[in-house]
Design an enzyme around this catalytic site. Sequence first.
Site, PDB file in Angstrom:
ATOM      1  N   LYS A 150      44.540  23.854   9.568  1.00 47.03           N
ATOM      2  CA  LYS A 150      43.090  23.641   9.421  1.00 47.03           C
ATOM      3  C   LYS A 150      42.605  22.575  10.393  1.00 47.03           C
ATOM      4  O   LYS A 150      43.395  21.765  10.874  1.00 47.03           O
ATOM      5  CB  LYS A 150      42.757  23.264   7.973  1.00 47.03           C
ATOM      6  CG  LYS A 150      43.476  22.037   7.514  1.00 47.03           C
ATOM      7  CD  LYS A 150      43.253  21.783   6.036  1.00 47.03           C
ATOM      8  CE  LYS A 150      43.961  20.509   5.638  1.00 47.03           C
ATOM      9  NZ  LYS A 150      43.632  19.350   6.461  1.00 47.03           N
TER      10      LYS A 150
ATOM     11  N   CYS B  60      41.678  15.309   2.073  1.00 51.63           N
ATOM     12  CA  CYS B  60      42.119  16.700   1.997  1.00 51.63           C
ATOM     13  C   CYS B  60      42.593  17.116   0.604  1.00 51.63           C
ATOM     14  O   CYS B  60      42.363  18.257   0.192  1.00 51.63           O
ATOM     15  CB  CYS B  60      43.175  16.955   3.068  1.00 51.63           C
ATOM     16  SG  CYS B  60      42.409  16.907   4.714  1.00 51.63           S
TER      17      CYS B  60
ATOM     18  N   HIS C  88      38.923  17.115  19.074  1.00 48.39           N
ATOM     19  CA  HIS C  88      38.323  17.379  17.761  1.00 48.39           C
ATOM     20  C   HIS C  88      37.172  16.416  17.478  1.00 48.39           C
ATOM     21  O   HIS C  88      37.246  15.227  17.816  1.00 48.39           O
ATOM     22  CB  HIS C  88      39.373  17.273  16.645  1.00 48.39           C
ATOM     23  CG  HIS C  88      38.888  17.755  15.327  1.00 48.39           C
ATOM     24  ND1 HIS C  88      38.572  16.902  14.301  1.00 48.39           N
ATOM     25  CD2 HIS C  88      38.602  19.007  14.896  1.00 48.39           C
ATOM     26  CE1 HIS C  88      38.138  17.629  13.267  1.00 48.39           C
ATOM     27  NE2 HIS C  88      38.149  18.903  13.610  1.00 48.39           N
TER      28      HIS C  88
ATOM     29  N   ASP D 201      49.121  18.471   3.899  1.00 43.38           N
ATOM     30  CA  ASP D 201      49.161  17.577   5.069  1.00 43.38           C
ATOM     31  C   ASP D 201      50.222  16.478   5.012  1.00 43.38           C
ATOM     32  O   ASP D 201      49.935  15.314   5.350  1.00 43.38           O
ATOM     33  CB  ASP D 201      47.778  16.940   5.280  1.00 43.38           C
ATOM     34  CG  ASP D 201      46.688  17.959   5.559  1.00 43.38           C
ATOM     35  OD1 ASP D 201      46.974  19.161   5.445  1.00 43.38           O
ATOM     36  OD2 ASP D 201      45.556  17.564   5.872  1.00 43.38           O
TER      37      ASP D 201
HETATM   38  C1  VGL Z   1      42.798  13.986   6.541  1.00 41.98           C
HETATM   39  C2  VGL Z   1      41.610  12.310   7.536  1.00 41.98           C
HETATM   40  C3  VGL Z   1      41.431  13.079   8.659  1.00 41.98           C
HETATM   41  C4  VGL Z   1      43.602  14.455   5.380  1.00 41.98           C
HETATM   42  C5  VGL Z   1      42.630  14.768   7.661  1.00 41.98           C
HETATM   43  O1  VGL Z   1      44.559  15.232   5.575  1.00 41.98           O
HETATM   44  O2  VGL Z   1      43.299  14.044   4.249  1.00 41.98           O
HETATM   45  N1  VGL Z   1      42.279  12.769   6.484  1.00 41.98           N
HETATM   46  N2  VGL Z   1      41.936  14.294   8.702  1.00 41.98           N
END
Ligand code: VGL
Length: 189
Positions: free
Chosen positions: A99, A138, A57, A13
């Site tokens: 994801k 994540c 979401h 990410d």
């Molecule tokens: C994430 C918060 C919300 C991440 C994803 O990539 O860690 N954190 N969505």
Amino acid sequence: MRIEDTDALIVVDVQNDFCSGGALAVPRGEAVVSPINRIMGKFEHIVFSRDWHPEDHCSFSDSPEFRDGSWPRHCIQDTPGAEFRGDLRVPLDAYFIEKGTSSEVEQYSAFSVPGLAEWLRRRGVTQVFIAGLTMEYCVCHSALDALKEGFSVWVVADAVQAVAAEAGKSAMEELHKAGVQFLRSPNIS
Ligand code: VGL
Ligand code: ZN
């Protein structure tokens, strides 16, 4: 630590919304880019995940508290915030994962998308190195799932950043207890 062809790099990410100026900006999020770019060339197998949400979401809140279940709108599919950070090197022959694509489910772990563990095993990977954002969500969930899938797991400690520093440290301790090892990018060769 010398990287072998049974090792894979998982880049989690590294997207605009998690970097400075983004919707869910992590302090110094963009600092992960240079160590990741530097170590990437050592790896035969590279995976990139992206948080890739629909507009509605379930984790989105109008008054976000910046915790699980209450995030600002972020990484919405096909928007600039969801793109990889511009200076991240992204080899086209890598394996890409999206994801959090369904409105109803949160997916912090790259392994929550079917196919990743199998792709790695098919290529003979036994050990994974994880870097990226965010440490306590994540990265943490991906590392724990990688262990469950039977991989040896390393987190590249100077190539991760947390939403909240304290929570990031706790996540690292939890991972350490679970059997995840830590190293720094200059020690990868
Ligand atoms: C994430 C918060 C919300 C991440 C994803 O990539 O860690 N954190 N969505
Ligand atoms: Zn998200």
